[in-house]
Scaffold this active site. Structure first.
Site, mmCIF file in Angstrom:
data_model
loop_
_atom_site.group_PDB
_atom_site.id
_atom_site.type_symbol
_atom_site.label_atom_id
_atom_site.label_comp_id
_atom_site.label_asym_id
_atom_site.label_seq_id
_atom_site.Cartn_x
_atom_site.Cartn_y
_atom_site.Cartn_z
ATOM 1 N N HIS A 134 53.393 81.063 47.732
ATOM 2 C CA HIS A 134 53.982 80.175 46.991
ATOM 3 C C HIS A 134 53.595 80.257 45.453
ATOM 4 O O HIS A 134 52.648 81.054 45.058
ATOM 5 C CB HIS A 134 53.649 78.676 47.237
ATOM 6 C CG HIS A 134 54.049 78.134 48.444
ATOM 7 N ND1 HIS A 134 53.846 78.717 49.824
ATOM 8 C CD2 HIS A 134 55.247 77.139 48.579
ATOM 9 C CE1 HIS A 134 54.585 77.902 50.460
ATOM 10 N NE2 HIS A 134 55.528 77.012 49.934
ATOM 11 N N LYS A 138 51.250 74.913 43.247
ATOM 12 C CA LYS A 138 51.004 74.381 44.632
ATOM 13 C C LYS A 138 49.820 73.600 44.527
ATOM 14 O O LYS A 138 48.823 74.497 44.768
ATOM 15 C CB LYS A 138 51.724 75.111 45.668
ATOM 16 C CG LYS A 138 51.756 74.528 46.974
ATOM 17 C CD LYS A 138 52.285 75.201 48.120
ATOM 18 C CE LYS A 138 52.366 74.561 49.471
ATOM 19 N NZ LYS A 138 53.218 73.011 49.296
#
Length: 248
Positions: A134, A138
């Site tokens: 990601h 995040k």
């Protein structure tokens, strides 16, 4: 008849994509865009029927408590839900039995399908590991999708009597072998330029199988979110995962 929709986290990247998708839908009306510092009462004042929440694990429980207490349905993409949190939401819903809450680790249709494919493959392979990748902003690791995927794999392997993946590692740097989620190793990568990606690696004698999903743009979440918005009013109580809405 249109559904009156509000978005929590409306100024975030995912929130902006969801707002755009709601505006473009003929059967939905965007009546409230709420973000950090804005009053949740905006939803009651605007007659919001369904709220989409893409905020932060630290605030999502307070958001949900308010919405359920006011009989507003919720579609939640914020992660950080464990069994205790889900039980707490169920407790709130018991006092508001007509209200529906959908909490899903991922709203991309391909991601939901990839989790189901991994669950189906789990019993046929000796080894399995999950890698999620990601963007660096995040908040949680591993991702909710990876956590859910590992849990589904573990349940499928347990039902089939398949043991843990073989691993002769005897010494390691802390964290080198990833997190252990119900006996399934999960690894998290955070890298600029990424959005949301996951690989499930299976291996057995003479072959490997890789199941990979890539969200290359946050608009990939919109179809699943809008499906949830349209259906949650028909499903009182708590639904975890988008699967029931896709008849999986």
């Amino acid at each position: 008849m249109t559904i009156r929709v509000g978005v929590l986290g409306a100024r975030g990247k995912v929130g902006q994509a969801i707002c755009a998708a709601v505006r473009a839908a003929d059967d939905l009306e965007l009546v409230a865009e709420v973000d950090k510092g804005d009053a949740l009462e905006t939803f009651t004042e605007t007659g919001t029927e369904v709220v989409v929440d893409f905020t932060h694990p630290d605030v999502v429980m307070g958001n949900l408590k308010f919405l359920v207490e006011h009989g507003i349905h919720a579609v939640v993409g914020t992660t950080g839900f464990d069994a205790a949190r889900l039980d707490e939401v169920r407790g709130w819903l018991a006092a508001s039995p007509a209200t529906g809450v959908l909490i899903a680790p991922n709203f991309a249709i391909g991601a939901v399908l990839s989790m189901r494919f991994a669950e189906q493959a789990a019993r046929f392979f000796e080894s399995v590991e999950v890698i999620e990748l990601h963007h660096p902003n995040k908040a949680d690791a591993p991702s909710g999708t990876a956590y859910r995927t590992a849990g589904l794999i573990a349940e499928a392997r347990n039902r089939a009597g398949v043991g843990r993946s073989p691993d002769a590692t005897s010494t390691e740097l802390d964290g080198a072998r990833g997190a252990d989620v119900d006996g399934v190793r999960v690894h998290s990568v955070r890298l600029a330029g990424l959005v949301a990606h996951q690989e499930v690696l299976f291996g057995t004698q003479g072959e490997t199988l890789t199941i990979r999903h890539d969200s290359i743009d946050r608009s990939s979440f919109a179809p699943g979110v809008l499906l949830g918005v349209r259906e949650i009013g028909k499903r009182p109580g708590l639904t975890v995962g988008l699967d029931p809405f896709l008849d999986l």
